[in-house]
Design a protein around this motif. Structure first.
Motif, PDB file in Angstrom:
ATOM      1  N   SER A 586       0.691  -1.101   0.073  1.00  0.00           N
ATOM      2  CA  SER A 586      -0.071  -0.126  -0.076  1.00  0.00           C
ATOM      3  C   SER A 586       0.827   1.156   0.115  1.00  0.00           C
ATOM      4  N   ASP A 587       2.032   0.995   0.192  1.00  0.00           N
ATOM      5  CA  ASP A 587       3.039   2.377   0.349  1.00  0.00           C
ATOM      6  C   ASP A 587       4.269   1.981  -0.670  1.00  0.00           C
ATOM      7  N   GLY A 588       4.540   1.080  -1.230  1.00  0.00           N
ATOM      8  CA  GLY A 588       5.787   0.762  -2.138  1.00  0.00           C
ATOM      9  C   GLY A 588       6.851   0.371  -1.254  1.00  0.00           C
ATOM     10  N   VAL A 589       6.725   0.495   0.142  1.00  0.00           N
ATOM     11  CA  VAL A 589       7.800   0.083   0.944  1.00  0.00           C
ATOM     12  C   VAL A 589       7.653  -1.341   1.601  1.00  0.00           C
ATOM     13  N   ASN A 590       6.452  -1.516   2.258  1.00  0.00           N
ATOM     14  CA  ASN A 590       6.339  -2.677   2.918  1.00  0.00           C
ATOM     15  C   ASN A 590       5.507  -3.669   2.111  1.00  0.00           C
ATOM     16  N   TRP A 591       6.000  -4.884   1.813  1.00  0.00           N
ATOM     17  CA  TRP A 591       5.450  -5.861   0.729  1.00  0.00           C
ATOM     18  C   TRP A 591       4.797  -7.221   1.731  1.00  0.00           C
ATOM     19  N   GLN A 592       4.003  -7.837   1.014  1.00  0.00           N
ATOM     20  CA  GLN A 592       3.564  -9.078   1.555  1.00  0.00           C
ATOM     21  C   GLN A 592       2.924  -9.828   0.343  1.00  0.00           C
ATOM     22  N   ALA A 593       2.892 -11.382   0.278  1.00  0.00           N
ATOM     23  CA  ALA A 593       2.449 -12.242  -0.564  1.00  0.00           C
ATOM     24  C   ALA A 593       0.932 -11.906  -0.732  1.00  0.00           C
ATOM     25  N   THR A 594       0.455 -11.860  -1.601  1.00  0.00           N
ATOM     26  CA  THR A 594      -1.151 -11.877  -1.827  1.00  0.00           C
ATOM     27  C   THR A 594      -1.715 -13.339  -1.640  1.00  0.00           C
ATOM     28  N   GLY A 595      -0.961 -14.199  -1.836  1.00  0.00           N
ATOM     29  CA  GLY A 595      -1.475 -15.484  -1.750  1.00  0.00           C
ATOM     30  C   GLY A 595      -1.866 -16.149  -3.132  1.00  0.00           C
TER      31      GLY A 595
END
Length: 709
Positions: A586-595
Motif C-alpha cells: 500500500s506504500d511501495g515500502v512494505n510488501w507481502q504475498a497476496t496468496g
C-alpha cells in the motif's frame, strides 16, 4: 433528500482471481471420464472441469485441492484421485467431498465398476506409487487393496470380472474378487514402463501403452523400440506391435518416437494418445488408432500442439485432454477437432483503457505451423478473442510486441526497432525502423515514451510522430514513469527529466537492473532482476527522485521480478518463477504475498528475460499474464469513497466524503433512482472533501451516489 452509500468493503480483491484465457482454464489436464450424462476432466492445481457434450466446458474447482491425476464414474458417483493420496467424491461432479486419506502415496489412476454390488469387486479401484491400491464400496468407504508389487502403478481398467493395473518396468497386475495375481514380465514381452490400459470389456481385448526404449548411443536409431502391447484373451497371452526406427530430431510426422499415456475403447475401436518423445523443444501430441487390438495407425501431425495425457469415450464422442488445458474430440476416432485452443504463446504485455484491453504475446512454435496467437483483444477484460495468429514461417514483428501502453484510445507497442499503433487491436500501423532497440513503452503526462538500448528515449503525443531525446550511454532503459513533475527512465542506468525533453543521466546507476517502473504514493517503485536470481533474487526498489534508490523487498522464492503495476493506491508485483507469485504493497515500502500464484506451465521461453509473467492495471483490477497464454484478473480494488456526515439547509444539500487515493470517481444525481447524471468527476487524493448541491425553489429533490470510474 436521500444519499446513496457506496458499496461496503469486501474480502481482499487480490485473493479473488478469475481465469480469463484460455477459457475455462489452462492447467494441464491429466484424466477424463464420461458418466451420468457428462464428461469430467481433472488435472493440476485441483482442476475439475465438466461438459455435457464434450464441446462446452465449465470449471468447477481450481486451486482448492492438490494435483488430480485420475477420475472415474460408477453407479451414479464420480471419484477423483491425485497427489498425497487425495480422494474426492461427488454425485454431480459439481460439489466434491474429500474422503479421509487411506494412503499418503500419490494415486495416479482410477477405474469404476457399475456392477460392483453383484460382482464383489470394488465400486472404484485407484492405483499409485509404490504399488499402492485403494478400493471403495459406496463411494465413501475406502480401504487398502493388495497388489503384490512395490512398483509404481499408473493406469487401471475394468475387464469383465477383474481390474487390471499397469506400471513401472512392464508391471501388470490382475485384481479380482479373490485377490491379486502378477503377470510375469516375460509374458508381457517388454521391460518398458506402462502408463495406460484399456479394455473392450467382455470381449477380453486389452491394450497397454507406455514408453519407448532409449537408444544407446542416442545416434544409434536402430536400438529404438516402440510398442503397443495387447492381449486378446483377458491378459493370458500378450503380443506387441512395434514401429520402425526413425530418430526424428525435428519431429517429422509419423516419427514412431512417442510415449503413449492414455488409452480408451469405443465403437470405432481403440484410441491411444501421448506425445512425441524425442523433439528437444517440445512434445506435440500423438494419436494412435486401431479397430482391433492390432494394426495400429498413427494419425497425421498437427492434431494438437500440446501433449495429450488421457482419452475416454462417451455420448458418441472420443474426448482427449492434455497439457495447458488442451481438449480435442472425435466422433470417428480419425478426424479430431480442437475444443480448447492449445495456444502456447507467452503473454508479454497488457494495456487497457475504459473500453478495450489488448494483450501481446510471443508464439512458442510459430515455425511449426500451430496457431499460436500474437495478440488478444477484449472489450470488457473478459471474453478475450485472438486478433493475430501466426500459422507458420518465421516469427514476424507482429508476433513480438514486447511492451504495450495506452493513452486515450491509442495503443502503442514496441517491437525491436519498430513501433506499432492501433485503436482497436485488429488494425495495426507500423512506424520505424528507429536507430536503437526499444525495450519499454509507457504513457505518461499526455505523452508516449519509448525507451531502450544505448540510452534510447523517444516521445510522441500521438504514437505516430516521434521525437528523439536519447542520452549518450552504453547502458539501456527497460522502463519509465512520471510523477510529481518528474520523468524517470531506468534500466542498467538511470536518467531524469523535468519536461520530458531534456534528460540528464544519473550520477550513479541503480543498484540492480530495473525492469519495470511505476509511480505512486510519492515514490518511484521499480521491479528489478539480476543475471543469476538463484544467488541474488530480484528486488523491489524505491526512489523519491529517480537517482537515489533503496532496496525494500527481496523476492522470497529466489526469482526475478518480471512486472509491477500501480492501481488505486495499491502496488502489485509479480515474479518470474514457476508458479509466478504476486506481492502487494500500500506504500511501495512494505510488501507481502497476496496468496495468489499463477501456474506458469511448460518452460519453452528461455529467451525471454527476465521472467515469464506480466502485470497491468485495468479499471480497478489487475491483469496478470504468462506462458501458455495464461491470463488472470483480480477482483476490483476500487472503492471510490468513504462517506461522512450529510446535512440539508437553506443553501442546499451537503455531504462529506474521503476518496480512495488515485481512483477516478463520479458524483451522480438522479430524481428517480433510474436515470443518473454526472455532476462531478475527479481523481481521489485520499483527503476529506465536501460536496454542496444547491437547492432551488422548484427542485423536486434528488438522490446522489459516488461511483467509479
Amino acid at each position: 433528500m436521500l444519499l446513496l452509500s457506496t458499496r461496503g468493503l469486501e474480502a481482499d480483491p487480490l485473493s479473488q482471481w478469475t481465469w480469463q484465457f484460455p477459457y475455462p482454464q489452462g492447467n494441464t489436464l491429466r484424466a477424463v471420464t464420461y458418466g451420468g450424462g457428462q464428461f469430467v476432466a481433472v488435472g493440476d492445481n485441483g482442476t475439475i472441469i465438466t461438459s455435457p457434450d464434450g464441446h462446452t466446458w465449465a470449471s468447477q474447482t481450481y486451486g482448492v485441492f492438490p494435483n488430480l491425476k485420475g477420475v472415474a464414474y460408477a453407479s451414479g458417483e464420480y471419484a477423483a484421485v491425485g497427489d498425497g493420496g487425495i480422494i474426492l467424491v461427488s454425485s454431480n461432479a459439481t460439489a466434491w467431498t474429500q474422503i479421509p486419506a487411506v494412503t499418503t502415496n500419490a494415486l495416479r489412476g482410477i477405474a469404476g465398476d457399475s456392477g460392483w454390488q453383484t460382482d464383489n469387486l470394488p465400486q472404484f479401484l485407484a492405483v499409485g506409487d509404490s504399488g499402492t491400491a485403494v478400493g471403495a464400496n459406496s463411494g465413501t468407504n475406502w480401504s487398502p487393496v493388495s497388489t503384490g508389487t512395490s512398483n509404481a502403478l499408473y493406469g487401471v481398467a475394468l475387464n469383465s470380472s477383474f481390474f487390471m493395473a499397469v506400471g513401472n518396468a512392464a508391471t501388470v497386475i490382475k485384481i479380482s474378487a479373490s485377490g491379486f495375481s502378477v503377470i510375469p514380465p516375460g509374458t508381457v514381452g517388454t521391460t518398458n514402463n506402462l502408463y495406460a490400459i484399456s479394455s473392450s470389456g467382455s470381449a477380453g481385448e486389452i491394450v497397454a501403452t507406455g514408453d519407448l526404449t532409449d537408444p544407446s548411443p542416442l545416434s544409434d536409431a536402430t536400438t529404438f523400440t516402440n510398442k503397443i502391447l495387447f492381449s486378446p484373451d483377458q491378459g493370458t497371452t500378450w503380443g506387441a506391435e512395434a514401429w520402425p526406427p526413425n530418430l526424428g530430431y525435428f519431429w517429422p510426422p509419423d516419427s514412431g518416437l512417442f510415449v503413449l499415456t492414455g488409452a480408451a475403447y469405443g465403437p470405432q475401436g481403440f484410441v491411444a494418445v501421448g506425445s512425441d518423445a524425442y523433439d528437444y523443444n517440445y512434445d506435440p501430441a500423438v494419436i494412435m488408432i486401431s479397430p482391433t487390438v492390432t494394426n495400429w495407425t498413427e494419425l497425421p501431425a498437427l492434431t494438437s500442439e500440446n501433449p495429450l495425457g488421457a482419452v475416454t469415450w462417451g455420448n458418441g464422442l472420443y474426448v482427449a485432454v492434455g497439457d495447458s488445458g488442451s481438449i480435442v474430440v472425435s466422433t470417428n476416432a480419425t478426424n479430431w477437432t480442437e475444443i480448447i485452443p492449445d495456444r502456447r504463446s507467452a503473454i508479454l504485455a497488457i494495456a487497457c483503457n475504459t473500453n478495450l484491453c489488448i494483450a501481446t504475446a510471443v508464439p512458442a512454435n510459430a515455425t511449426r505451423g500451430f496457431p499460436d496467437f500474437a495478440i488478444l483483444v477484449s472489450s470488457n477484460s473478459g471474453n478475450w478473442q485472438v486478433s493475430k495468429t501466426t500459422n507458420g514461417g518465421f516469427i514476424t514483428e507482429w508476433s513480438t510486441i514486447s511492451d504495450l501502453a495506452c493513452g486515450g484510445s491509442q495503443f502503442v507497442g514496441i517491437s525491436g526497432t519498430s513501433v506499432f499503433t492501433t485503436a482497436d487491436g485488429y488494425s495495426w500501423q507500423q512506424q520505424g525502423p528507429f536507430t536503437n532497440f526499444f525495450l519499454g513503452v509507457r504513457y505518461a503526462n499526455d505523452k508516449f515514451f519509448a525507451v531502450g538500448e544505448h540510452g534510447a528515449i523517444s516521445s510522441s503525443v500521438d504514437g505516430t510522430n516521434w521525437t528523439d531525446h536519447s542520452v549518450t550511454t552504453s547502458g539501456l532503459f527497460y522502463g519509465m514513469a512520471y510523477g510529481n513533475g518528474l520523468y524517470v527512465a531506468a534500466g542498467t542506468v538511470g536518467a531524469t527529466s523535468t519536461d520530458g525533453t531534456n534528460w540528464v543521466l544519473g550520477p550513479t546507476n541503480p543498484p540492480e537492473t530495473v525492469y519495470r517502473l511505476v509511480y505512486g504514493k510519492g515514490l518511484f517503485v521499480a521491479a528489478s532482476y539480476t543475471a543469476d536470481p538463484s544467488s541474488q533474487p530480484g528486488d523491489i526498489l524505491t526512489s523519491p527522485d529517480g537517482v537515489n534508490w533503496t532496496v525494500r523487498f527481496t523476492e522470497p522464492g529466489g526469482q526475478n521480478f518480471s512486472g509491477i503495476a500501480y492501481n488505486g493506491g495499491v502496488f502489485l508485483a509479480i515474479s518470474g518463477g514457476d508458479p509466478a507469485a504476486t506481492f502487494k504493497s500500500s506504500d511501495g515500502v512494505n510488501w507481502q504475498a497476496t496468496g495468489f500464484s499463477m501456474p506458469v506451465g511448460l518452460d519453452y521461453y528461455m529467451g525471454l528475460l527476465p521472467g515469464y509473467a506480466t502485470v497491468s492495471a485495468c479499471n480497478g483490477t489487475f491483469l496478470v499474464g504468462g506462458k501458455d497464454g495464461r491470463l488472470f484478473q483480480s477482483g476490483n480494488i476500487w472503492n471510490p469513497a468513504t462517506l461522512g456526515p450529510s446535512s440539508s439547509g437553506s443553501d442546499g444539500f451537503n455531504f462529506s466524503y474521503t476518496q480512495q487515493i488515485d481512483v477516478p470517481y463520479h458524483i451522480q444525481a438522479s430524481t428517480n433512482l433510474a436515470d443518473w447524471t454526472n455532476v462531478y468527476a475527479g481523481i481521489g487524493i485520499g483527503q476529506p472533501t465536501n460536496f454542496l448541491s444547491p437547492v432551488s425553489s422548484n427542485d423536486p429533490g434528488r438522490f446522489f451516489r459516488i461511483v467509479s470510474p
